[in-house]
Design a protein around this motif. Structure first.
Motif, PDB file in Angstrom:
ATOM      1  N   LYS A  62      -9.111   2.274  -7.852  1.00 17.53           N
ATOM      2  CA  LYS A  62      -9.899   1.500  -6.905  1.00 17.53           C
ATOM      3  C   LYS A  62     -10.251   0.138  -7.494  1.00 17.53           C
ATOM      4  O   LYS A  62     -10.466   0.014  -8.697  1.00 17.53           O
ATOM      5  CB  LYS A  62     -11.187   2.249  -6.556  1.00 17.53           C
ATOM      6  CG  LYS A  62     -10.972   3.620  -5.940  1.00 17.53           C
ATOM      7  CD  LYS A  62     -12.309   4.338  -5.781  1.00 17.53           C
ATOM      8  CE  LYS A  62     -12.119   5.766  -5.284  1.00 17.53           C
ATOM      9  NZ  LYS A  62     -13.411   6.496  -5.218  1.00 17.53           N
ATOM     10  N   PRO A  63     -10.348  -0.889  -6.652  1.00 14.21           N
ATOM     11  CA  PRO A  63     -10.812  -2.200  -7.137  1.00 14.21           C
ATOM     12  C   PRO A  63     -12.309  -2.142  -7.425  1.00 14.21           C
ATOM     13  O   PRO A  63     -12.995  -1.207  -7.000  1.00 14.21           O
ATOM     14  CB  PRO A  63     -10.488  -3.131  -5.971  1.00 14.21           C
ATOM     15  CG  PRO A  63     -10.549  -2.251  -4.765  1.00 14.21           C
ATOM     16  CD  PRO A  63     -10.032  -0.903  -5.211  1.00 14.21           C
ATOM     17  N   PRO A  64     -12.853  -3.143  -8.104  1.00 14.25           N
ATOM     18  CA  PRO A  64     -14.294  -3.188  -8.371  1.00 14.25           C
ATOM     19  C   PRO A  64     -15.108  -3.249  -7.072  1.00 14.25           C
ATOM     20  O   PRO A  64     -14.585  -3.554  -5.999  1.00 14.25           O
ATOM     21  CB  PRO A  64     -14.470  -4.473  -9.195  1.00 14.25           C
ATOM     22  CG  PRO A  64     -13.127  -4.715  -9.797  1.00 14.25           C
ATOM     23  CD  PRO A  64     -12.135  -4.242  -8.777  1.00 14.25           C
ATOM     24  N   LEU A  65     -16.386  -2.983  -7.180  1.00 12.29           N
ATOM     25  CA  LEU A  65     -17.302  -2.981  -6.042  1.00 12.29           C
ATOM     26  C   LEU A  65     -17.231  -4.305  -5.275  1.00 12.29           C
ATOM     27  O   LEU A  65     -17.229  -5.377  -5.873  1.00 12.29           O
ATOM     28  CB  LEU A  65     -18.733  -2.741  -6.536  1.00 12.29           C
ATOM     29  CG  LEU A  65     -19.829  -2.666  -5.470  1.00 12.29           C
ATOM     30  CD1 LEU A  65     -19.632  -1.439  -4.596  1.00 12.29           C
ATOM     31  CD2 LEU A  65     -21.203  -2.638  -6.144  1.00 12.29           C
ATOM     32  N   ARG A  66     -17.163  -4.218  -3.953  1.00 15.51           N
ATOM     33  CA  ARG A  66     -17.117  -5.356  -3.031  1.00 15.51           C
ATOM     34  C   ARG A  66     -15.883  -6.237  -3.227  1.00 15.51           C
ATOM     35  O   ARG A  66     -15.879  -7.411  -2.866  1.00 15.51           O
ATOM     36  CB  ARG A  66     -18.391  -6.209  -3.146  1.00 15.51           C
ATOM     37  CG  ARG A  66     -19.659  -5.452  -2.756  1.00 15.51           C
ATOM     38  CD  ARG A  66     -20.853  -6.392  -2.699  1.00 15.51           C
ATOM     39  NE  ARG A  66     -22.078  -5.666  -2.379  1.00 15.51           N
ATOM     40  CZ  ARG A  66     -22.858  -5.075  -3.296  1.00 15.51           C
ATOM     41  NH1 ARG A  66     -22.531  -5.155  -4.580  1.00 15.51           N
ATOM     42  NH2 ARG A  66     -23.940  -4.426  -2.947  1.00 15.51           N
ATOM     43  N   GLN A  67     -14.860  -5.661  -3.826  1.00 22.22           N
ATOM     44  CA  GLN A  67     -13.596  -6.376  -3.957  1.00 22.22           C
ATOM     45  C   GLN A  67     -12.487  -5.540  -3.320  1.00 22.22           C
ATOM     46  O   GLN A  67     -12.680  -4.362  -3.009  1.00 22.22           O
ATOM     47  CB  GLN A  67     -13.302  -6.688  -5.416  1.00 22.22           C
ATOM     48  CG  GLN A  67     -14.366  -7.606  -6.021  1.00 22.22           C
ATOM     49  CD  GLN A  67     -14.052  -8.036  -7.430  1.00 22.22           C
ATOM     50  OE1 GLN A  67     -12.911  -7.997  -7.874  1.00 22.22           O
ATOM     51  NE2 GLN A  67     -15.087  -8.462  -8.153  1.00 22.22           N
ATOM     52  N   LEU A  68     -11.357  -6.173  -3.108  1.00 18.92           N
ATOM     53  CA  LEU A  68     -10.242  -5.531  -2.415  1.00 18.92           C
ATOM     54  C   LEU A  68      -9.003  -5.507  -3.298  1.00 18.92           C
ATOM     55  O   LEU A  68      -8.901  -6.247  -4.275  1.00 18.92           O
ATOM     56  CB  LEU A  68      -9.935  -6.276  -1.110  1.00 18.92           C
ATOM     57  CG  LEU A  68     -11.074  -6.372  -0.093  1.00 18.92           C
ATOM     58  CD1 LEU A  68     -10.682  -7.288   1.047  1.00 18.92           C
ATOM     59  CD2 LEU A  68     -11.450  -4.991   0.440  1.00 18.92           C
ATOM     60  N   ARG A  69      -8.090  -4.665  -2.914  1.00 16.53           N
ATOM     61  CA  ARG A  69      -6.832  -4.541  -3.662  1.00 16.53           C
ATOM     62  C   ARG A  69      -5.662  -4.632  -2.683  1.00 16.53           C
ATOM     63  O   ARG A  69      -5.604  -3.905  -1.689  1.00 16.53           O
ATOM     64  CB  ARG A  69      -6.796  -3.210  -4.410  1.00 16.53           C
ATOM     65  CG  ARG A  69      -5.438  -2.890  -5.021  1.00 16.53           C
ATOM     66  CD  ARG A  69      -5.499  -1.692  -5.930  1.00 16.53           C
ATOM     67  NE  ARG A  69      -4.159  -1.316  -6.390  1.00 16.53           N
ATOM     68  CZ  ARG A  69      -3.895  -0.735  -7.538  1.00 16.53           C
ATOM     69  NH1 ARG A  69      -4.893  -0.443  -8.368  1.00 16.53           N
ATOM     70  NH2 ARG A  69      -2.666  -0.427  -7.884  1.00 16.53           N
ATOM     71  N   LEU A  70      -4.721  -5.530  -2.985  1.00 21.01           N
ATOM     72  CA  LEU A  70      -3.492  -5.679  -2.218  1.00 21.01           C
ATOM     73  C   LEU A  70      -2.336  -5.114  -3.040  1.00 21.01           C
ATOM     74  O   LEU A  70      -2.079  -5.584  -4.148  1.00 21.01           O
ATOM     75  CB  LEU A  70      -3.232  -7.152  -1.890  1.00 21.01           C
ATOM     76  CG  LEU A  70      -1.821  -7.500  -1.373  1.00 21.01           C
ATOM     77  CD1 LEU A  70      -1.579  -6.873  -0.004  1.00 21.01           C
ATOM     78  CD2 LEU A  70      -1.632  -9.016  -1.307  1.00 21.01           C
ATOM     79  N   ASP A  71      -1.648  -4.121  -2.499  1.00 26.51           N
ATOM     80  CA  ASP A  71      -0.438  -3.575  -3.124  1.00 26.51           C
ATOM     81  C   ASP A  71       0.760  -3.943  -2.258  1.00 26.51           C
ATOM     82  O   ASP A  71       0.707  -3.812  -1.024  1.00 26.51           O
ATOM     83  CB  ASP A  71      -0.522  -2.053  -3.243  1.00 26.51           C
ATOM     84  CG  ASP A  71      -1.606  -1.604  -4.199  1.00 26.51           C
ATOM     85  OD1 ASP A  71      -1.593  -2.061  -5.357  1.00 26.51           O
ATOM     86  OD2 ASP A  71      -2.464  -0.796  -3.794  1.00 26.51           O
ATOM     87  N   VAL A  72       1.832  -4.403  -2.888  1.00 24.53           N
ATOM     88  CA  VAL A  72       3.033  -4.789  -2.149  1.00 24.53           C
ATOM     89  C   VAL A  72       4.262  -4.148  -2.788  1.00 24.53           C
ATOM     90  O   VAL A  72       4.287  -3.878  -3.992  1.00 24.53           O
ATOM     91  CB  VAL A  72       3.211  -6.325  -2.114  1.00 24.53           C
ATOM     92  CG1 VAL A  72       2.026  -6.991  -1.438  1.00 24.53           C
ATOM     93  CG2 VAL A  72       3.394  -6.899  -3.515  1.00 24.53           C
ATOM     94  N   ASP A  73       5.269  -3.924  -1.960  1.00 23.48           N
ATOM     95  CA  ASP A  73       6.525  -3.384  -2.488  1.00 23.48           C
ATOM     96  C   ASP A  73       7.653  -3.685  -1.510  1.00 23.48           C
ATOM     97  O   ASP A  73       7.421  -3.846  -0.308  1.00 23.48           O
ATOM     98  CB  ASP A  73       6.428  -1.869  -2.711  1.00 23.48           C
ATOM     99  CG  ASP A  73       7.528  -1.342  -3.620  1.00 23.48           C
ATOM    100  OD1 ASP A  73       8.139  -2.152  -4.350  1.00 23.48           O
ATOM    101  OD2 ASP A  73       7.785  -0.120  -3.616  1.00 23.48           O
TER     102      ASP A  73
END
Length: 242
Positions: free
Chosen positions: A83-94
């Motif tokens: 998981k990303p840090p609190l109040r942050q987002l994570r974008l995964d691409v493939d």
């Protein structure tokens, strides 16, 4: 001839150093055109040529005098999705491809600090020529997904180390995919993104599943909260249970 086709033709018919100059000079012209549209007086062409020469020489001298910086690679050894840090987002691409059919596809997913999917998208793409080029296309695809959704504080992950190195070390790969790398680099500097890092394929299962899905569905697809298909939720849930 479309500009991208022109760029590809020039790349294939001139030396690396000349193509580097072409890409940087084209970028300088574009910046000056923007100035014309928005007010300030543009530089004369001769001044732009001198600036490009000076910039490239300064970069090359700095490159020769510096030892490699391992932080620029940003290779994560993690084999599980985190998981990303609190109040942050994570974008995964493939990206994915079917060699026999000559089909290429891309998938991207944005998730929050709880692991919930904010938005997911996938689509087929025209044959970009190489797997690395396809991975560059999907990075751009994912970054645009962030901008379209007006997201910020986003960590970006790709399981292609070559692409991460190419973007984090822009001029090293300028003669190959410089135009799209230039565009990606500009987007990454927009203030919406954190680090751009490489991860292992096992930590990128949702984006990979999206890209694989697009190989067998010709229409571009996107999903927002409340509309996710069961197979996508199953893969995302599995990430959290590992």
């Amino acid at each position: 001839m479309p500009f991208i086709s022109c760029g590809i033709y020039i790349r294939d018919h001139v030396s690396k150093s000349l193509f580097e100059f072409f890409v940087l000079f084209t970028w300088a012209i574009w910046k000056e055109i923007c100035k014309v549209r928005h007010g300030p007086n543009p530089k004369q062409h001769v001044i732009k040529v001198q600036w490009v020469h000076s910039f490239l020489e300064e970069y090359r001298r700095a490159k020769r005098s510096c030892l490699p910086n391992p932080d620029r690679m940003q290779l994560s050894l993690e084999s599980k999705w985190k998981k990303p840090p609190l109040r942050q987002l994570r974008l995964d691409v493939d990206a994915d491809f079917n060699e026999q059919l000559g089909l290429y596809s891309v998938g991207a997913v944005i998730r929050d600090h709880l692991g919930n999917i904010c938005v997911a998208a996938s689509r087929g793409i025209r044959n970009p020529g190489t797997v690395v080029a396809a991975e560059l296309v999907v990075v751009h695809f994912g970054l645009m997904l962030v901008l379209q959704g007006d997201f910020s504080n986003v960590w970006v992950f790709s399981d292609s180390l070559n692409v991460v190195q190419a973007i984090n070390d822009f001029f090293e790969s300028l003669a190959h995919d410089g135009l799209i790398i230039l565009n990606i680099s500009e987007l990454l500097r927009s203030g919406r993104f954190k680090k751009f890092s490489s991860i292992r394929r096992s930590a990128n299962s949702v984006a990979h599943s999206l890209a694989n899905f697009a190989l067998f569905h010709s229409s571009p697809m996107s999903w927002v909260e409340g509309s996710y298909p069961s197979w996508l939720m199953d893969v995302a849930t599995l990430d959290l249970s590992l």
